[in-house]
Scaffold this motif. Structure first.
Motif, PDB file in Angstrom:
ATOM      1  N   THR A  11       0.867  -1.171   0.000  1.00 34.23           N
ATOM      2  CA  THR A  11       0.000   0.000   0.000  1.00 34.23           C
ATOM      3  C   THR A  11       0.903   1.219   0.000  1.00 34.23           C
ATOM      4  N   ARG A  12       0.645   2.155  -0.919  1.00 35.37           N
ATOM      5  CA  ARG A  12       1.466   3.368  -0.999  1.00 35.37           C
ATOM      6  C   ARG A  12       0.735   4.539  -0.360  1.00 35.37           C
ATOM      7  N   TYR A  13       1.509   5.378   0.322  1.00 35.20           N
ATOM      8  CA  TYR A  13       0.972   6.586   0.945  1.00 35.20           C
ATOM      9  C   TYR A  13       1.859   7.779   0.589  1.00 35.20           C
ATOM     10  N   TYR A 150       5.810   3.235   1.865  1.00 39.41           N
ATOM     11  CA  TYR A 150       5.355   1.928   1.396  1.00 39.41           C
ATOM     12  C   TYR A 150       5.093   1.036   2.608  1.00 39.41           C
ATOM     13  N   THR A 154      -1.992  -5.020   2.304  1.00 46.05           N
ATOM     14  CA  THR A 154      -3.193  -4.366   1.766  1.00 46.05           C
ATOM     15  C   THR A 154      -4.414  -4.676   2.629  1.00 46.05           C
ATOM     16  N   ARG A 159      -3.827  -1.853   7.656  1.00 47.25           N
ATOM     17  CA  ARG A 159      -3.616  -0.487   7.183  1.00 47.25           C
ATOM     18  C   ARG A 159      -4.131   0.530   8.199  1.00 47.25           C
ATOM     19  N   GLN A 163      -1.787   3.285   9.978  1.00 46.16           N
ATOM     20  CA  GLN A 163      -2.042   4.713   9.808  1.00 46.16           C
ATOM     21  C   GLN A 163      -2.175   5.420  11.154  1.00 46.16           C
ATOM     22  N   GLU A 175      -1.725  10.098   3.258  1.00 45.10           N
ATOM     23  CA  GLU A 175      -2.770  10.112   2.219  1.00 45.10           C
ATOM     24  C   GLU A 175      -2.552   8.906   1.319  1.00 45.10           C
ATOM     25  N   PRO A 176      -3.536   8.026   1.174  1.00 40.86           N
ATOM     26  CA  PRO A 176      -3.353   6.856   0.308  1.00 40.86           C
ATOM     27  C   PRO A 176      -3.084   7.272  -1.140  1.00 40.86           C
ATOM     28  N   ARG A 177      -2.168   6.574  -1.789  1.00 36.83           N
ATOM     29  CA  ARG A 177      -1.863   6.871  -3.192  1.00 36.83           C
ATOM     30  C   ARG A 177      -2.670   5.952  -4.095  1.00 36.83           C
ATOM     31  N   ASN A 178      -3.989   5.954  -3.886  1.00 38.91           N
ATOM     32  CA  ASN A 178      -4.872   5.158  -4.742  1.00 38.91           C
ATOM     33  C   ASN A 178      -5.258   5.989  -5.969  1.00 38.91           C
TER      34      ASN A 178
END
Length: 204
Positions: A11-13, A150, A154, A159, A163, A175-178
């Motif tokens: 999961t990227r932030y 990173y 997921t 998560r 956070q 902030e999620p990089r979705n």
């Protein structure tokens, strides 16, 4: 799977706040303040906190620093005790039968709701004390030059835990990089309303 594995889920932030230069020297102390605490000798249900990226048992970063060039590498460790349902059912039944026998000898005909609740809690506590916690480790890589973080999972629960702990530790927000946030970052502010009003389409 760890970040150094051949395949993994990530999961990227993005850290969107401005960070002062002297902040980075505080990282080891901040991590240690919220480090993982072992519960093997307790009856606690779970424990979580930061530990070393290089060794999950090294919660003081004695073997390696979290600083890796312009990257930070550490890990979130979560230990959880789980009682198999069949084991809980068996021992609760035994405890209730014992309680009924003792109450009947005192003239009480049934176990009250409050007594059942107390018995369940006592059984759970005794079983927790006999069950070793299961460890789980989630790697974290923080690219300080790009402001990207990173996280090696997921899972929604993992998560959320990450956070919250990240914010408590560093006083920074992620902030999620979705796809939504990626698009919002590159969209004109006047057109962001259109992005917010978009609905998914089914093409089959």
């Amino acid at each position: 799977m760890g970040i150094l594995s051949s395949s993994l889920s990530l999961t990227r932030y993005r850290v969107f706040q401005k960070i002062p230069d002297d902040f980075w020297a505080e990282i080891p102390d901040r991590l240690k303040k919220h480090k993982f605490k072992d519960i093997d000798q307790t009856a606690d249900e779970r424990s979580f906190g930061w530990t070393s990226f290089d060794d999950m048992l090294d919660t003081n970063w004695s073997l390696a620093s979290p600083h890796k060039g312009h990257y930070l590498a550490f890990a979130l460790r979560l230990d959880t005790r789980r009682i198999p349902p069949a084991v809980m059912k068996k021992h609760l039944r035994l405890a209730l039968d014992q309680a009924r026998m003792e109450l009947e000898s005192k003239g009480q005909k049934f176990v009250s709701r409050d007594q059942k609740k107390e018995i369940r809690e006592n059984v759970q506590l005794k079983l927790f004390a006999r069950i070793l916690p299961i460890p789980a480790v989630f790697d974290v890589i923080w690219d300080t030059s790009a402001g990207t973080v990173y996280f090696g999972s997921t899972s929604p629960k993992a998560r959320e835990l990450f956070q919250d702990l990240f914010t408590n530790t560093f006083e920074l927000h992620l902030e999620p990089r979705n796809p939504y946030f990626q698009a919002a970052a590159k969209t004109d502010p006047d057109r962001k309303k259109q992005l917010d009003e978009m609905e998914p389409a089914i093409f089959i």
